[in-house]
Write a protein that holds these residues in place. Structure first.
Motif, PDB file in Angstrom:
ATOM      1  N   PRO A 184       0.882  -1.148   0.235  1.00 26.12           N
ATOM      2  CA  PRO A 184      -0.213   0.062  -0.308  1.00 26.12           C
ATOM      3  C   PRO A 184       0.705   0.963   0.243  1.00 26.12           C
ATOM      4  O   PRO A 184       0.414   1.931  -0.617  1.00 26.12           O
ATOM      5  CB  PRO A 184      -0.884  -0.164   1.137  1.00 26.12           C
ATOM      6  CG  PRO A 184      -1.061  -1.827   2.220  1.00 26.12           C
ATOM      7  CD  PRO A 184       0.564  -2.254   1.296  1.00 26.12           C
ATOM      8  N   HIS A 185       2.074   0.767   0.752  1.00 25.33           N
ATOM      9  CA  HIS A 185       2.596   2.935   0.666  1.00 25.33           C
ATOM     10  C   HIS A 185       3.401   2.544   0.027  1.00 25.33           C
ATOM     11  O   HIS A 185       3.968   3.755  -0.332  1.00 25.33           O
ATOM     12  CB  HIS A 185       3.425   2.598   1.807  1.00 25.33           C
ATOM     13  CG  HIS A 185       4.676   1.556   1.869  1.00 25.33           C
ATOM     14  ND1 HIS A 185       4.318   0.069   2.227  1.00 25.33           N
ATOM     15  CD2 HIS A 185       5.561   1.710   1.329  1.00 25.33           C
ATOM     16  CE1 HIS A 185       5.806  -0.470   1.790  1.00 25.33           C
ATOM     17  NE2 HIS A 185       6.496   0.303   1.186  1.00 25.33           N
ATOM     18  N   ARG A 186       3.333   1.792  -1.790  1.00 25.47           N
ATOM     19  CA  ARG A 186       4.761   1.875  -2.366  1.00 25.47           C
ATOM     20  C   ARG A 186       3.630   2.414  -3.861  1.00 25.47           C
ATOM     21  O   ARG A 186       4.071   2.254  -4.905  1.00 25.47           O
ATOM     22  CB  ARG A 186       5.072   0.301  -2.817  1.00 25.47           C
ATOM     23  CG  ARG A 186       6.366   0.434  -1.406  1.00 25.47           C
ATOM     24  CD  ARG A 186       7.477   2.219  -1.999  1.00 25.47           C
ATOM     25  NE  ARG A 186       8.047   2.097  -2.974  1.00 25.47           N
ATOM     26  CZ  ARG A 186       8.515   2.890  -3.422  1.00 25.47           C
ATOM     27  NH1 ARG A 186       8.886   4.142  -2.249  1.00 25.47           N
ATOM     28  NH2 ARG A 186       9.561   3.017  -3.658  1.00 25.47           N
ATOM     29  N   TYR A 187       2.215   2.149  -3.863  1.00 29.19           N
ATOM     30  CA  TYR A 187       0.975   2.235  -4.613  1.00 29.19           C
ATOM     31  C   TYR A 187       1.340   3.830  -4.693  1.00 29.19           C
ATOM     32  O   TYR A 187       1.388   3.640  -6.660  1.00 29.19           O
ATOM     33  CB  TYR A 187      -0.408   2.210  -4.053  1.00 29.19           C
ATOM     34  CG  TYR A 187      -1.726   1.588  -5.383  1.00 29.19           C
ATOM     35  CD1 TYR A 187      -1.283   0.999  -6.278  1.00 29.19           C
ATOM     36  CD2 TYR A 187      -2.421   3.221  -5.377  1.00 29.19           C
ATOM     37  CE1 TYR A 187      -2.988   0.661  -7.915  1.00 29.19           C
ATOM     38  CE2 TYR A 187      -3.433   2.355  -6.212  1.00 29.19           C
ATOM     39  CZ  TYR A 187      -2.999   1.878  -7.556  1.00 29.19           C
ATOM     40  OH  TYR A 187      -4.177   2.002  -8.249  1.00 29.19           O
ATOM     41  N   SER A 188       1.559   4.482  -4.465  1.00 36.39           N
ATOM     42  CA  SER A 188       1.458   5.799  -5.516  1.00 36.39           C
ATOM     43  C   SER A 188       2.415   6.395  -5.527  1.00 36.39           C
ATOM     44  O   SER A 188       2.662   6.842  -6.400  1.00 36.39           O
ATOM     45  CB  SER A 188       1.144   6.873  -4.020  1.00 36.39           C
ATOM     46  OG  SER A 188      -0.448   7.173  -3.553  1.00 36.39           O
ATOM     47  N   PRO A 189       4.098   6.312  -5.016  1.00 39.81           N
ATOM     48  CA  PRO A 189       4.774   5.846  -5.953  1.00 39.81           C
ATOM     49  C   PRO A 189       5.146   5.438  -7.348  1.00 39.81           C
ATOM     50  O   PRO A 189       5.627   5.920  -8.273  1.00 39.81           O
ATOM     51  CB  PRO A 189       6.373   5.745  -5.051  1.00 39.81           C
ATOM     52  CG  PRO A 189       5.546   5.660  -3.887  1.00 39.81           C
ATOM     53  CD  PRO A 189       4.004   5.606  -3.744  1.00 39.81           C
ATOM     54  N   LEU A 190       4.458   4.279  -7.711  1.00 38.22           N
ATOM     55  CA  LEU A 190       4.417   3.587  -7.997  1.00 38.22           C
ATOM     56  C   LEU A 190       3.576   4.188  -9.797  1.00 38.22           C
ATOM     57  O   LEU A 190       4.162   4.323 -11.083  1.00 38.22           O
ATOM     58  CB  LEU A 190       3.505   2.615  -8.176  1.00 38.22           C
ATOM     59  CG  LEU A 190       3.949   0.881  -9.073  1.00 38.22           C
ATOM     60  CD1 LEU A 190       4.347   1.214 -10.109  1.00 38.22           C
ATOM     61  CD2 LEU A 190       2.849   0.087  -8.857  1.00 38.22           C
ATOM     62  N   LYS A 191       2.672   5.017  -9.531  1.00 39.53           N
ATOM     63  CA  LYS A 191       1.429   5.844 -10.096  1.00 39.53           C
ATOM     64  C   LYS A 191       2.066   6.757 -10.509  1.00 39.53           C
ATOM     65  O   LYS A 191       2.234   7.633 -12.058  1.00 39.53           O
ATOM     66  CB  LYS A 191       0.392   6.059  -9.226  1.00 39.53           C
ATOM     67  CG  LYS A 191      -0.406   4.673  -9.397  1.00 39.53           C
ATOM     68  CD  LYS A 191      -2.131   5.464  -9.496  1.00 39.53           C
ATOM     69  CE  LYS A 191      -2.189   6.291  -8.080  1.00 39.53           C
ATOM     70  NZ  LYS A 191      -3.694   6.420  -7.805  1.00 39.53           N
ATOM     71  N   LYS A 192       2.500   7.302  -9.917  1.00 36.01           N
ATOM     72  CA  LYS A 192       3.734   8.549  -9.927  1.00 36.01           C
ATOM     73  C   LYS A 192       5.347   8.527 -10.963  1.00 36.01           C
ATOM     74  O   LYS A 192       5.672   8.565 -12.131  1.00 36.01           O
ATOM     75  CB  LYS A 192       4.944   9.200  -8.734  1.00 36.01           C
ATOM     76  CG  LYS A 192       5.072  11.077  -9.162  1.00 36.01           C
ATOM     77  CD  LYS A 192       5.975  10.967  -7.475  1.00 36.01           C
ATOM     78  CE  LYS A 192       5.939  12.663  -8.449  1.00 36.01           C
ATOM     79  NZ  LYS A 192       6.731  13.757  -6.621  1.00 36.01           N
TER      80      LYS A 192
END
Length: 207
Positions: free
Chosen positions: A53-61
């Motif tokens: 969950p904590h890597r989902y936003s960086p992955l999209k970015k």
């Protein structure tokens, strides 16, 4: 028809011709390179990697920064399942562990890079404040200790709660891991620095 025996010169000529013919090998066959689907008997191969969950936003970015080198250099298709939050191909798993995009991409270009992961409890069972202090010793004030180990061993280190991930060559990972384990066991940072300098100096002399 002559019944005379062949002279020695004629015998040598025939023998040389026979030997030459026996040593002549057929030309090497030329095969066209196999295509990806032919190497797997026509079956499509894929791998799913769960996204924390904590890597989902960086992955999209950073998705295009990750997708482009994998598709262009490795010729591997990769896609994101927005519902299941899974991605294909194992080349970007390092990004999921918390490494920066350039560090994760380095795994595509360099064969001698590896990722090793372990937990603090694998070294010593700690709870409560003892565990918090151990995590603090690993990072140091402002990340100073972690950066010092990274620079000395030419590795990249990610400390995610009680899990530790190290990216680097086999020999350098071992040096970094030993330093981190000593910190977990309670060694002062100064003592770890001193031993780290000695080990890296010997390693530099060897190579």
């Amino acid at each position: 028809m002559s019944t005379e025996a062949p002279t020695s010169m004629e015998t040598e000529t025939v023998a040389s011709k026979t030997k030459l013919e026996s040593n002549t090998l057929p030309p090497k066959p030329k095969f066209e390179p196999l295509k990806a689907h032919e190497m797997s008997d026509g079956r499509i191969q894929f791998r799913k990697v769960s996204v924390p969950p904590h890597r989902y936003s960086p992955l999209k970015k950073y998705w295009m920064d990750i997708y482009t080198p994998i598709y262009e250099q490795m010729k591997v298709d990769i896609r994101m399942n927005l519902k299941a939050r899974k991605k294909c191909a194992d080349f970007v798993q390092a990004f999921m562990l918390g490494f920066d995009v350039p560090d994760a991409i380095a795994l595509l270009r360099l064969d001698e890079l590896y990722v090793e992961s372990f937990e603090i409890k694998d070294v010593k069972t700690l709870r409560g404040e003892h565990l918090s202090r151990a995590i603090g010793r690993l990072s140091g004030k402002g990340g100073k200790t972690k950066f010092a180990i990274e620079n000395a061993t030419k590795t990249r280190i990610v400390i995610a709660d009680t899990k530790i991930h190290i990216l680097g060559s086999f020999a350098n990972i071992k040096i970094a891991r030993d330093s981190l384990c000593n910190l977990i066991l309670g060694s002062p940072a100064g003592k770890v620095y001193s031993k780290l300098r000695q080990v890296t100096a010997r390693l530099a002399e060897r190579f």
